[in-house]
Write a protein that holds these residues in place. Structure first.
Motif, PDB file in Angstrom:
ATOM      1  N   LEU A   1      -0.652  -3.895  14.927  1.00 55.43           N
ATOM      2  CA  LEU A   1      -1.406  -5.311  14.213  1.00 55.43           C
ATOM      3  C   LEU A   1      -2.663  -5.109  13.617  1.00 55.43           C
ATOM      4  CD1 LEU A   1      -0.572  -7.429  17.744  1.00 55.43           C
ATOM      5  CD2 LEU A   1       0.571  -7.535  15.572  1.00 55.43           C
ATOM      6  N   VAL A   2      -3.597  -4.451  14.203  1.00 53.98           N
ATOM      7  CA  VAL A   2      -4.916  -4.463  13.747  1.00 53.98           C
ATOM      8  C   VAL A   2      -4.905  -3.685  12.299  1.00 53.98           C
ATOM      9  CG1 VAL A   2      -7.299  -3.461  13.848  1.00 53.98           C
ATOM     10  CG2 VAL A   2      -6.135  -4.415  15.678  1.00 53.98           C
ATOM     11  N   ALA A   3      -4.103  -2.651  12.320  1.00 59.16           N
ATOM     12  CA  ALA A   3      -3.828  -1.659  11.006  1.00 59.16           C
ATOM     13  C   ALA A   3      -2.914  -2.609   9.890  1.00 59.16           C
ATOM     14  CB  ALA A   3      -2.892  -0.593  11.329  1.00 59.16           C
ATOM     15  N   GLY A   4      -2.038  -3.047  10.300  1.00 57.85           N
ATOM     16  CA  GLY A   4      -1.232  -4.222   9.444  1.00 57.85           C
ATOM     17  C   GLY A   4      -2.086  -5.154   8.733  1.00 57.85           C
ATOM     18  N   PHE A   5      -3.069  -6.002   9.513  1.00 61.25           N
ATOM     19  CA  PHE A   5      -3.605  -7.071   9.017  1.00 61.25           C
ATOM     20  C   PHE A   5      -4.729  -6.506   8.238  1.00 61.25           C
ATOM     21  CE2 PHE A   5      -1.770  -9.764  12.503  1.00 61.25           C
ATOM     22  CZ  PHE A   5      -1.248 -10.654  11.555  1.00 61.25           C
ATOM     23  N   THR A   6      -5.354  -5.348   8.764  1.00 58.90           N
ATOM     24  CA  THR A   6      -6.239  -4.585   7.997  1.00 58.90           C
ATOM     25  C   THR A   6      -5.826  -4.258   6.459  1.00 58.90           C
ATOM     26  OG1 THR A   6      -7.582  -3.939   9.609  1.00 58.90           O
ATOM     27  CG2 THR A   6      -8.116  -2.828   7.676  1.00 58.90           C
ATOM     28  N   MET A   7      -4.609  -3.402   6.523  1.00 61.15           N
ATOM     29  CA  MET A   7      -4.223  -3.297   5.277  1.00 61.15           C
ATOM     30  C   MET A   7      -3.875  -4.416   4.323  1.00 61.15           C
ATOM     31  SD  MET A   7      -0.423  -1.391   4.648  1.00 61.15           S
ATOM     32  CE  MET A   7       0.520  -2.993   5.126  1.00 61.15           C
ATOM     33  N   VAL A   8      -3.431  -5.463   4.814  1.00 63.84           N
ATOM     34  CA  VAL A   8      -3.305  -6.598   3.801  1.00 63.84           C
ATOM     35  C   VAL A   8      -4.410  -7.216   3.343  1.00 63.84           C
ATOM     36  CG1 VAL A   8      -2.410  -8.887   3.873  1.00 63.84           C
ATOM     37  CG2 VAL A   8      -1.019  -7.319   5.167  1.00 63.84           C
ATOM     38  N   ALA A   9      -5.535  -7.170   4.286  1.00 62.10           N
ATOM     39  CA  ALA A   9      -6.810  -7.713   3.590  1.00 62.10           C
ATOM     40  C   ALA A   9      -7.373  -6.719   2.576  1.00 62.10           C
ATOM     41  CB  ALA A   9      -7.861  -7.625   5.019  1.00 62.10           C
ATOM     42  N   VAL A  10      -7.409  -5.367   2.858  1.00 58.60           N
ATOM     43  CA  VAL A  10      -7.936  -4.520   1.638  1.00 58.60           C
ATOM     44  C   VAL A  10      -7.120  -4.552   0.343  1.00 58.60           C
ATOM     45  CG1 VAL A  10      -9.116  -3.106   3.342  1.00 58.60           C
ATOM     46  CG2 VAL A  10      -7.061  -2.541   2.785  1.00 58.60           C
ATOM     47  N   MET A  11      -5.959  -4.796   0.668  1.00 55.75           N
ATOM     48  CA  MET A  11      -4.792  -4.954  -0.610  1.00 55.75           C
ATOM     49  C   MET A  11      -5.220  -6.255  -1.272  1.00 55.75           C
ATOM     50  SD  MET A  11      -1.352  -3.269   0.709  1.00 55.75           S
ATOM     51  CE  MET A  11      -0.230  -3.757  -0.603  1.00 55.75           C
ATOM     52  N   GLY A  12      -5.680  -7.299  -0.521  1.00 57.13           N
ATOM     53  CA  GLY A  12      -5.995  -8.521  -1.106  1.00 57.13           C
ATOM     54  C   GLY A  12      -7.423  -8.236  -2.126  1.00 57.13           C
ATOM     55  N   VAL A  13      -8.160  -7.383  -1.870  1.00 59.68           N
ATOM     56  CA  VAL A  13      -9.407  -7.264  -2.859  1.00 59.68           C
ATOM     57  C   VAL A  13      -9.187  -7.017  -4.339  1.00 59.68           C
ATOM     58  CG1 VAL A  13     -11.621  -5.975  -3.071  1.00 59.68           C
ATOM     59  CG2 VAL A  13     -10.700  -6.287  -0.600  1.00 59.68           C
ATOM     60  N   ASP A  14      -9.861  -7.565  -5.155  1.00 61.25           N
ATOM     61  CA  ASP A  14      -9.727  -7.383  -6.578  1.00 61.25           C
ATOM     62  C   ASP A  14      -9.602  -6.001  -6.941  1.00 61.25           C
ATOM     63  OD1 ASP A  14      -9.882  -7.803  -9.318  1.00 61.25           O
ATOM     64  OD2 ASP A  14     -11.510  -9.420  -9.312  1.00 61.25           O
ATOM     65  N   PRO A  15      -8.818  -5.533  -7.613  1.00 59.98           N
ATOM     66  CA  PRO A  15      -8.381  -4.368  -8.046  1.00 59.98           C
ATOM     67  C   PRO A  15      -9.568  -3.784  -9.202  1.00 59.98           C
ATOM     68  CG  PRO A  15      -6.214  -5.548  -8.034  1.00 59.98           C
ATOM     69  CD  PRO A  15      -7.457  -6.596  -7.772  1.00 59.98           C
ATOM     70  N   LYS A  16     -10.280  -4.731  -9.836  1.00 64.48           N
ATOM     71  CA  LYS A  16     -11.186  -4.473 -10.605  1.00 64.48           C
ATOM     72  C   LYS A  16     -12.532  -3.963  -9.860  1.00 64.48           C
ATOM     73  CE  LYS A  16      -9.730  -8.062 -14.221  1.00 64.48           C
ATOM     74  NZ  LYS A  16     -10.266  -9.201 -14.880  1.00 64.48           N
ATOM     75  N   LEU A  17     -12.657  -4.296  -8.881  1.00 67.85           N
ATOM     76  CA  LEU A  17     -13.874  -3.821  -8.153  1.00 67.85           C
ATOM     77  C   LEU A  17     -13.896  -2.222  -7.845  1.00 67.85           C
ATOM     78  CD1 LEU A  17     -16.423  -4.116  -6.389  1.00 67.85           C
ATOM     79  CD2 LEU A  17     -14.907  -5.092  -4.594  1.00 67.85           C
ATOM     80  N   ARG A  18     -12.373  -1.985  -7.443  1.00 67.20           N
ATOM     81  CA  ARG A  18     -12.196  -0.551  -7.160  1.00 67.20           C
ATOM     82  C   ARG A  18     -12.307   0.168  -8.587  1.00 67.20           C
ATOM     83  NH1 ARG A  18      -6.524   1.832  -4.416  1.00 67.20           N
ATOM     84  NH2 ARG A  18      -7.341   3.843  -3.840  1.00 67.20           N
ATOM     85  N   GLN A  19     -11.918  -0.307  -9.653  1.00 67.57           N
ATOM     86  CA  GLN A  19     -12.040   0.474 -10.973  1.00 67.57           C
ATOM     87  C   GLN A  19     -13.500   0.501 -11.024  1.00 67.57           C
ATOM     88  OE1 GLN A  19      -9.680  -1.890 -13.632  1.00 67.57           O
ATOM     89  NE2 GLN A  19      -7.618  -1.218 -12.711  1.00 67.57           N
ATOM     90  N   GLN A  20     -14.397  -0.515 -10.765  1.00 68.91           N
ATOM     91  CA  GLN A  20     -15.794  -0.368 -11.174  1.00 68.91           C
ATOM     92  C   GLN A  20     -16.518   0.885 -10.271  1.00 68.91           C
ATOM     93  OE1 GLN A  20     -17.074  -4.467 -10.462  1.00 68.91           O
ATOM     94  NE2 GLN A  20     -16.075  -5.130 -12.532  1.00 68.91           N
ATOM     95  N   LEU A  21     -16.128   0.886  -9.061  1.00 63.65           N
ATOM     96  CA  LEU A  21     -16.673   1.730  -8.104  1.00 63.65           C
ATOM     97  C   LEU A  21     -16.373   3.109  -8.569  1.00 63.65           C
ATOM     98  CD1 LEU A  21     -15.645  -0.221  -4.664  1.00 63.65           C
ATOM     99  CD2 LEU A  21     -17.994   0.378  -5.691  1.00 63.65           C
ATOM    100  N   GLN A  22     -14.871   3.143  -9.012  1.00 65.03           N
ATOM    101  CA  GLN A  22     -14.740   4.803  -9.750  1.00 65.03           C
ATOM    102  C   GLN A  22     -15.473   5.142 -10.753  1.00 65.03           C
ATOM    103  OE1 GLN A  22     -10.377   4.098  -9.921  1.00 65.03           O
ATOM    104  NE2 GLN A  22      -9.969   4.770  -8.042  1.00 65.03           N
ATOM    105  N   ALA A  23     -15.693   3.893 -11.724  1.00 67.59           N
ATOM    106  CA  ALA A  23     -16.473   4.181 -12.808  1.00 67.59           C
ATOM    107  C   ALA A  23     -17.952   4.584 -12.591  1.00 67.59           C
ATOM    108  CB  ALA A  23     -16.369   2.902 -13.858  1.00 67.59           C
ATOM    109  N   LEU A  24     -18.579   4.018 -11.412  1.00 71.64           N
ATOM    110  CA  LEU A  24     -19.926   4.300 -11.090  1.00 71.64           C
ATOM    111  C   LEU A  24     -20.060   5.764 -10.432  1.00 71.64           C
ATOM    112  CD1 LEU A  24     -20.821   0.550  -9.827  1.00 71.64           C
ATOM    113  CD2 LEU A  24     -21.608   2.030 -11.992  1.00 71.64           C
ATOM    114  N   GLY A  25     -18.812   6.273 -10.071  1.00 68.45           N
ATOM    115  CA  GLY A  25     -18.771   7.486  -9.498  1.00 68.45           C
ATOM    116  C   GLY A  25     -18.946   7.435  -7.854  1.00 68.45           C
TER     117      GLY A  25
END
Length: 233
Positions: free
Chosen positions: A115-139
Motif C-alpha cells: 500500500l505504501v509503495a503503491g501510493f508512493t509510486m503513483v505520487a512521484v509519477m504525478g510530479v511534472d516530468p519537466k522538473l526531472r528534466q531540469q534536475l538532470q540538466a542541472l547535474g
C-alpha cells in the motif's frame, strides 16, 4: 441502549482493560507502519522513477499486493514463522515467534508495504516530468533527483503512509491468525471486538468499536485535509 451507555462509561472512565488493548493496538500498528514506511517509500520511489526490465510485471504484483486479503497475508506469515516453516526452522532470535506481538507486527508490515509503495509510486509519477528534466540538466545525481521529486510529492507520500495505517489498524484476519488473540499479550482492538461480541459482552465490544471508528475517522479526515479538501466539500 443500556449497552451503549455502558460503552461510553467505559470510555469516559478510561477502563484499564480497554486502555491496554488500545495501547497494544497502537504499538503493533505503529511499529508495522514504521517498518512498511522505511521499505515502501524507497521501493515506490524506485518503481516510479526508474525504468528497468520487468517493471510492468512488478507494478502488476504491487497492485495485486495492495488488494491482498488480510487472511491470506496471515496464512503466509503463519507458514513462514511456524516451526516447520522456512524462517521458523532457523531458530533465530531475529525471527519472531508465532502468537507474539512481533509476529503481528510482521503480518501487518507485509500487509502495509504494498500500500505504501503503491501510493508512493503513483505520487512521484504525478510530479511534472519537466522538473526531472531540469534536475538532470542541472547535474543532479539520481539520489538528489529522487529526494527532490519525493519532496514535491510529499502530500501524496504522507497520504500513502496514512492509508497504510488505516488499513492495518482495522484489519482482523492476519493478526488473529498469527497473534491468537491472547489476553494481556496479543489482544488488539479488532480481535477483542470479535471475542467480546461472541461472549455477548456488547458494551465492551461497542466501546472498542467506537474507539476504532474514531481512529478511522481521524485517519480519513487527515487524508482529506492533506488533499486540500474539507469534510463539508
Amino acid at each position: 441502549m443500556q449497552g451503549l451507555q455502558e460503552a461510553f462509561r467505559l470510555i469516559l472512565t478510561l477502563d484499564r482493560d480497554i486502555l491496554e488493548i488500545v495501547s497494544l493496538s497502537l504499538q503493533v500498528s505503529g511499529t508495522a507502519l514504521l517498518i512498511s514506511t522505511l521499505i515502501g517509500i524507497p521501493l515506490g520511489a524506485a518503481m516510479g522513477l526508474t525504468q528497468f526490465m520487468g517493471r510492468r510485471l512488478m507494478i502488476v504484483f504491487l497492485y495485486t499486493g495492495m488488494g491482498f486479503p488480510p487472511v491470506v497475508i496471515g496464512l503466509f506469515v503463519y507458514l513462514m514463522l511456524s516451526r516447520s516453516g522456512p524462517l521458523g526452522q532457523l531458530n533465530s532470535p531475529l525471527v519472531p515467534a508465532l502468537f507474539t506481538p512481533a509476529a503481528m507486527v510482521s503480518a501487518q508490515a507485509v500487509l502495509a508495504v504494498p500500500l505504501v509503495a503503491g501510493f508512493t509510486m503513483v505520487a512521484v509519477m504525478g510530479v511534472d516530468p519537466k522538473l526531472r528534466q531540469q534536475l538532470q540538466a542541472l547535474g543532479a545525481t539520481r539520489f538528489q533527483s529522487a529526494l527532490t521529486l519525493l519532496s514535491e510529492a510529499k502530500v501524496g507520500v504522507v497520504v500513502a503512509v496514512i492509508a497504510g495505517f488505516g488499513a492495518i489498524i482495522s484489519e482482523v484476519g492476519a493478526v488473529m491468525m498469527v497473534g491468537g488473540n491472547i489476553e494481556n499479550n496479543t489482544r488488539v482492538l479488532t480481535t477483542a471486538i470479535v471475542l467480546e461480541t461472541r461472549k455477548g459482552a456488547f458494551d465492551v465490544a461497542i466501546a472498542l468499536g467506537v474507539i476504532l471508528l474514531g481512529m478511522a475517522f481521524v485517519t480519513n479526515a487527515a487524508v482529506l485535509l492533506l488533499q486540500g479538501r474539507t469534510i463539508d466539500s
